[in-house]
Design an enzyme around this catalytic site. Structure first.
Site, PDB file in Angstrom:
ATOM      1  N   ASN A   9      35.364  38.541  37.509  1.00 55.61           N
ATOM      2  CA  ASN A   9      34.797  37.676  38.550  1.00 55.61           C
ATOM      3  C   ASN A   9      33.309  37.975  38.585  1.00 55.61           C
ATOM      4  OD1 ASN A   9      33.963  36.366  40.824  1.00 55.61           O
ATOM      5  ND2 ASN A   9      35.165  37.609  42.266  1.00 55.61           N
ATOM      6  N   GLU A 167      43.514  42.371  46.651  1.00 60.60           N
ATOM      7  CA  GLU A 167      42.177  42.955  46.695  1.00 60.60           C
ATOM      8  C   GLU A 167      41.887  43.459  48.105  1.00 60.60           C
ATOM      9  OE1 GLU A 167      39.469  41.323  43.319  1.00 60.60           O
ATOM     10  OE2 GLU A 167      39.276  40.048  45.074  1.00 60.60           O
TER      11      GLU A 167
HETATM   12  P1  PGA Z   1      34.583  44.689  42.445  1.00 63.18           P
HETATM   13  O1  PGA Z   1      34.948  43.180  42.883  1.00 63.18           O
HETATM   14  O2  PGA Z   1      35.336  44.980  41.163  1.00 63.18           O
HETATM   15  O3  PGA Z   1      33.092  44.662  42.228  1.00 63.18           O
HETATM   16  O4  PGA Z   1      35.002  45.578  43.549  1.00 63.18           O
HETATM   17  C1  PGA Z   1      36.250  42.678  42.750  1.00 63.18           C
HETATM   18  C2  PGA Z   1      36.311  41.269  43.267  1.00 63.18           C
HETATM   19  O5  PGA Z   1      35.631  40.948  44.241  1.00 63.18           O
HETATM   20  O6  PGA Z   1      37.048  40.418  42.722  1.00 63.18           O
END
Ligand code: PGA
Length: 246
Positions: A9, A167
């Site tokens: 992402n 998440e």
């Molecule tokens: P991060 O983000 O790996 O930077 O914690 C994950 C996401 O928001 O999908």
């Protein structure tokens, strides 16, 4: 056996030049990156570029959001059919930044999921609790509520053909990842509401040094990777971790 998926992402990062370079480095290192599926979710203006570059490779691409409407007077919105025309396989739906910063409700997220699924995209439905909710012992309740909104509107079969990403909001971009045990507990809880074949990714500060341990959990089917997906070496290392774990 559910095939693992590692999706990047990229959020609102990058330029044409940096994305060209990042794709080049990822493609160059893909040969020894194991057998997990791979995708990148990129800002809308770069979808065409990414489609041209990734067509015919083993990396799929997707958007980070999608309108719940099919067409019409919705200035600034992008429909699922438009994304499908750009060759998108995936669309993130209900990312916590969309829920928190742009006020997306469970009902709206469910409508977006339905629109994406209806246009032939594979929605990646993001769910997860805030730190306050976890501290209050409400993690299961929040995840259940977010899942149930989509299950009620679209049904278990549609969700099984899609992807769920757990998440925890407190782990996103904070460097504070859920422990493998914490991730597994929520994934196992979520799986009870979902068809067994549903892929459930973990996201939130996944890095090369913690990926394999998280991916080794029985109900973790891959990862949604923010920050670490912007560095080709880190993203490839995480992909290798997904290919070798379990
Ligand atoms: P991060 O983000 O790996 O930077 O914690 C994950 C996401 O928001 O999908």
């Amino acid at each position: 056996m559910r095939r693992r998926l590692v999706a990047g992402n990229w959020k609102m990062h990058g330029s044409r030049a940096s994305i060209q370079a990042l794709l080049g480095s990822i493609l160059a290192g893909l040969g020894d990156a194991g057998g997990a599926e791979c995708a990148v979710c990129v800002p809308y203006p770069y979808l065409q570029l990414v489609a041209e570059r990734l067509k015919g490779t083993r990396i799929a691409w997707g958007a980070q959001n999608v309108s719940e409407h099919a067409q019409g007077a919705y200035t600034g919105e992008v429909s699922a059919a438009m994304l499908a025309e750009l060759g998108c396989k995936y669309a993130l739906v209900g990312h916590s930044e969309r829920r928190q910063l742009y006020g997306e409700t469970d009902a709206q997220v469910a409508a977006k999921f339905a629109a994406a699924h209806g246009a032939g995209l594979t929605p990646i439905l993001c769910v997860g609790e805030t730190l306050a909710e976890r501290d209050a012992g409400r993690t299961d309740e929040v995840v259940a509520r977010q899942l149930d909104a989509v299950l009620a509107k679209c049904g278990k079969e549609a969700v099984a053909k899609s992807v769920v990403a757990y998440e925890p909001v407190w782990a996103i971009g904070t460097g504070r990842t859920a422990s493998p045990g914490q991730a597994q507990a929520v994934h196992a809880f979520a799986r009870k509401r979902l068809a067994p074949a549903t892929r459930i990714l973990y996201g939130g500060s996944v890095k090369p040094d913690n990926a394999a341990a998280i991916f080794a959990m029985a109900d973790v089917d891959g990862g949604l990777i923010g920050g670490a997906s912007l560095a080709a070496e880190d993203f490839l290392a995480i992909l290798r971790g997904a290919g070798s774990a379990g």
